[in-house]
Design a protein around this motif. Structure first.
Motif, mmCIF file in Angstrom:
data_model
loop_
_atom_site.group_PDB
_atom_site.id
_atom_site.type_symbol
_atom_site.label_atom_id
_atom_site.label_comp_id
_atom_site.label_asym_id
_atom_site.label_seq_id
_atom_site.Cartn_x
_atom_site.Cartn_y
_atom_site.Cartn_z
ATOM 1 N N UNK A 6 0.868 -1.178 0.000
ATOM 2 C CA UNK A 6 0.000 0.000 0.000
ATOM 3 C C UNK A 6 0.911 1.236 0.000
ATOM 4 N N UNK A 7 0.466 2.266 -0.684
ATOM 5 C CA UNK A 7 1.252 3.494 -0.737
ATOM 6 C C UNK A 7 0.785 4.426 0.384
ATOM 7 N N UNK A 8 1.685 4.825 1.219
ATOM 8 C CA UNK A 8 1.381 5.802 2.268
ATOM 9 C C UNK A 8 2.258 7.013 2.018
ATOM 10 N N UNK A 9 1.592 8.148 1.725
ATOM 11 C CA UNK A 9 2.372 9.360 1.466
ATOM 12 C C UNK A 9 2.617 10.081 2.789
ATOM 13 N N UNK A 10 3.763 10.673 2.917
ATOM 14 C CA UNK A 10 4.093 11.341 4.177
ATOM 15 C C UNK A 10 4.805 12.655 3.907
ATOM 16 N N UNK A 11 4.565 13.610 4.800
ATOM 17 C CA UNK A 11 5.281 14.878 4.739
ATOM 18 C C UNK A 11 6.204 14.936 5.955
ATOM 19 N N UNK A 12 7.439 15.282 5.674
ATOM 20 C CA UNK A 12 8.425 15.419 6.747
ATOM 21 C C UNK A 12 8.444 16.893 7.158
ATOM 22 N N UNK A 13 8.067 17.175 8.392
ATOM 23 C CA UNK A 13 7.981 18.560 8.866
ATOM 24 C C UNK A 13 9.391 19.109 9.139
#
Ligand SMILES: O=c1ccn([C@H]2C[C@H](O)[C@@H](COP(=O)(O)OP(=O)(O)OP(=O)(O)O)O2)c(=O)[nH]1
Ligand SMILES: [Mg+2]
Length: 154
Positions: A6-13
Protein backbone atom coordinates in the motif's frame (compact mmCIF):
# COMPACT_ATOMS: atom_id res chain seq x y z
CA UNK A 1 8.58 -10.34 1.02
CA UNK A 2 5.16 -8.76 0.45
CA UNK A 3 4.76 -7.72 -3.19
CA UNK A 4 1.50 -5.83 -2.95
CA UNK A 5 2.45 -2.71 -1.00
CA UNK A 6 0.00 0.00 0.00
CA UNK A 7 1.25 3.49 -0.74
CA UNK A 8 1.38 5.80 2.27
CA UNK A 9 2.37 9.36 1.47
CA UNK A 10 4.09 11.34 4.18
CA UNK A 11 5.28 14.88 4.74
CA UNK A 12 8.42 15.42 6.75
CA UNK A 13 7.98 18.56 8.87
CA UNK A 14 10.86 21.03 9.24
CA UNK A 15 11.72 19.89 12.77
CA UNK A 16 12.26 16.33 11.48
CA UNK A 17 14.69 17.25 8.71
CA UNK A 18 17.77 15.09 8.80
CA UNK A 19 16.14 12.33 10.83
CA UNK A 20 15.92 8.95 9.14
CA UNK A 21 12.44 8.32 7.77
CA UNK A 22 10.45 5.39 9.22
CA UNK A 23 11.77 2.11 7.94
CA UNK A 24 11.20 -1.60 8.27
CA UNK A 25 14.32 -2.89 9.96
CA UNK A 26 14.05 -6.24 8.16
CA UNK A 27 12.15 -7.36 5.06
CA UNK A 28 9.65 -9.26 7.19
CA UNK A 29 9.04 -6.59 9.83
CA UNK A 30 5.42 -5.55 10.24
CA UNK A 31 6.22 -2.23 11.90
CA UNK A 32 8.20 0.70 10.62
CA UNK A 33 10.46 2.06 13.33
CA UNK A 34 9.56 5.66 14.03
CA UNK A 35 11.92 8.22 15.48
CA UNK A 36 11.72 11.12 17.89
CA UNK A 37 11.81 14.56 16.28
CA UNK A 38 12.91 16.43 19.38
CA UNK A 39 15.47 19.26 19.17
CA UNK A 40 19.12 18.23 19.53
CA UNK A 41 19.49 20.35 22.65
CA UNK A 42 16.11 19.44 24.18
CA UNK A 43 15.85 15.71 24.78
CA UNK A 44 12.70 14.52 26.51
CA UNK A 45 13.30 13.00 29.93
CA UNK A 46 10.54 10.77 31.27
CA UNK A 47 10.79 10.14 34.99
CA UNK A 48 9.39 6.91 36.49
CA UNK A 49 5.59 6.86 36.46
CA UNK A 50 5.34 9.86 34.12
CA UNK A 51 4.48 10.02 30.45
CA UNK A 52 5.28 12.30 27.53
CA UNK A 53 4.03 13.05 24.04
CA UNK A 54 6.89 12.60 21.62
CA UNK A 55 6.75 14.29 18.20
CA UNK A 56 7.74 12.36 15.08
CA UNK A 57 7.77 15.27 12.64
CA UNK A 58 5.64 13.32 10.19
CA UNK A 59 2.20 13.78 8.71
CA UNK A 60 0.97 10.72 6.90
CA UNK A 61 -1.83 9.97 4.49
CA UNK A 62 -3.07 6.46 5.20
CA UNK A 63 -5.29 5.03 2.43
CA UNK A 64 -8.99 4.49 3.08
CA UNK A 65 -9.69 1.18 4.76
CA UNK A 66 -6.40 1.20 6.64
CA UNK A 67 -5.31 2.56 10.01
CA UNK A 68 -1.98 3.10 11.65
CA UNK A 69 -1.21 1.38 14.95
CA UNK A 70 1.52 2.89 17.10
CA UNK A 71 3.04 0.05 19.06
CA UNK A 72 5.65 -0.40 21.75
CA UNK A 73 9.13 -1.58 20.80
CA UNK A 74 9.76 -4.63 22.91
CA UNK A 75 13.44 -3.75 23.42
CA UNK A 76 12.81 -0.50 25.29
CA UNK A 77 9.90 -2.12 27.11
CA UNK A 78 12.09 -4.97 28.32
CA UNK A 79 15.14 -2.88 29.15
CA UNK A 80 13.59 0.34 30.45
CA UNK A 81 9.86 -0.21 31.01
CA UNK A 82 9.00 2.32 28.30
CA UNK A 83 5.73 1.54 26.55
CA UNK A 84 3.10 3.24 24.42
CA UNK A 85 0.57 4.43 26.99
CA UNK A 86 -2.46 4.17 24.71
CA UNK A 87 -1.19 1.01 23.07
CA UNK A 88 -1.81 0.62 20.27
CA UNK A 89 -2.21 4.28 19.39
CA UNK A 90 -4.66 4.76 16.55
CA UNK A 91 -3.79 6.85 13.52
CA UNK A 92 -6.98 7.41 11.55
CA UNK A 93 -6.79 7.49 7.78
CA UNK A 94 -8.30 10.98 7.76
CA UNK A 95 -5.82 12.40 10.28
CA UNK A 96 -3.48 14.94 8.77
CA UNK A 97 -1.74 16.22 11.87
CA UNK A 98 1.69 15.23 13.11
CA UNK A 99 1.92 11.65 14.31
CA UNK A 100 2.76 11.68 18.01
CA UNK A 101 3.78 8.90 20.33
CA UNK A 102 2.58 8.80 23.91
CA UNK A 103 5.16 7.00 26.02
CA UNK A 104 5.00 6.09 29.70
CA UNK A 105 7.87 5.09 31.91
CA UNK A 106 7.01 2.01 33.97
CA UNK A 107 10.68 1.55 34.84
CA UNK A 108 12.62 2.57 37.92
CA UNK A 109 14.96 5.12 36.28
CA UNK A 110 14.48 8.23 34.19
CA UNK A 111 14.55 7.59 30.45
CA UNK A 112 16.00 10.09 27.99
CA UNK A 113 14.68 10.39 24.45
CA UNK A 114 17.10 12.10 22.10
CA UNK A 115 16.65 13.33 18.57
CA UNK A 116 16.40 10.43 16.12
CA UNK A 117 15.85 7.72 18.73
CA UNK A 118 13.56 4.89 17.63
CA UNK A 119 10.69 5.23 20.06
CA UNK A 120 7.91 3.03 18.67
CA UNK A 121 6.77 1.19 15.59
CA UNK A 122 3.98 1.96 13.17
CA UNK A 123 1.96 -0.91 11.73
CA UNK A 124 -0.49 -0.20 8.90
CA UNK A 125 -3.49 -2.48 9.21
CA UNK A 126 -6.64 -2.92 7.16
CA UNK A 127 -9.87 -2.77 9.10
CA UNK A 128 -13.53 -3.29 8.50
CA UNK A 129 -15.94 -0.38 8.78
CA UNK A 130 -19.31 -1.58 10.03
CA UNK A 131 -22.90 -0.52 9.98
CA UNK A 132 -24.13 -1.00 13.57
CA UNK A 133 -27.70 -2.22 13.74
CA UNK A 134 -29.51 -2.18 17.10
CA UNK A 135 -31.77 -5.25 17.40
CA UNK A 136 -33.80 -7.02 20.13
CA UNK A 137 -31.52 -10.09 20.38
CA UNK A 138 -28.29 -11.42 18.96
CA UNK A 139 -27.22 -14.97 18.02
CA UNK A 140 -26.53 -17.44 20.84
CA UNK A 141 -23.26 -19.36 21.32
CA UNK A 142 -21.84 -22.11 23.55
CA UNK A 143 -19.89 -19.51 25.47
CA UNK A 144 -22.82 -17.16 25.90
CA UNK A 145 -21.87 -14.67 28.65
CA UNK A 146 -18.85 -16.51 30.10
CA UNK A 147 -15.61 -14.61 29.99
CA UNK A 148 -12.87 -13.04 32.06
CA UNK A 149 -11.17 -16.32 32.94
CA UNK A 150 -14.25 -18.55 32.74
CA UNK A 151 -12.19 -21.29 31.06
CA UNK A 152 -9.55 -21.17 33.82
CA UNK A 153 -6.56 -18.95 34.37
CA UNK A 154 -3.67 -21.36 33.74
O1 LIG B 1 -0.84 7.59 19.55
C1 LIG B 1 -1.50 8.39 18.87
C2 LIG B 1 -2.89 8.41 18.89
C3 LIG B 1 -3.56 9.33 18.12
N1 LIG B 1 -2.88 10.23 17.34
C4 LIG B 1 -3.58 11.14 16.46
C5 LIG B 1 -4.00 10.43 15.18
C6 LIG B 1 -5.41 10.04 15.42
O2 LIG B 1 -6.11 9.92 14.20
C7 LIG B 1 -5.89 11.18 16.28
C8 LIG B 1 -7.03 10.83 17.17
O3 LIG B 1 -6.67 9.74 17.97
P1 LIG B 1 -7.74 8.97 18.85
O4 LIG B 1 -8.96 8.69 18.04
O5 LIG B 1 -7.05 7.84 19.50
O6 LIG B 1 -8.03 10.05 19.98
P2 LIG B 1 -9.38 10.65 20.53
O7 LIG B 1 -9.13 10.96 21.93
O8 LIG B 1 -10.54 9.77 20.19
O9 LIG B 1 -9.42 12.01 19.72
P3 LIG B 1 -10.40 12.44 18.52
O10 LIG B 1 -11.64 12.89 19.20
O11 LIG B 1 -9.65 13.54 17.84
O12 LIG B 1 -10.60 11.25 17.63
O13 LIG B 1 -4.78 11.57 17.08
C9 LIG B 1 -1.49 10.20 17.31
O14 LIG B 1 -0.84 10.99 16.62
N2 LIG B 1 -0.85 9.29 18.08
MG1 LIG C 1 -11.02 9.22 18.15
Amino acid sequence: MIENRALVRAVCLPHARGIEVPQYSTAGSSGLDIRAAVPDDKPIIITPGEWAMVPTGLRIEIPNGFEGQVRTRSGIAMQHGIVVLNSPGTIDSDYRGEVKVLLINHGKSSFTISRGDRIAQLVIVSYCSIELKIVKSIGSTTREESGFGSSGIK
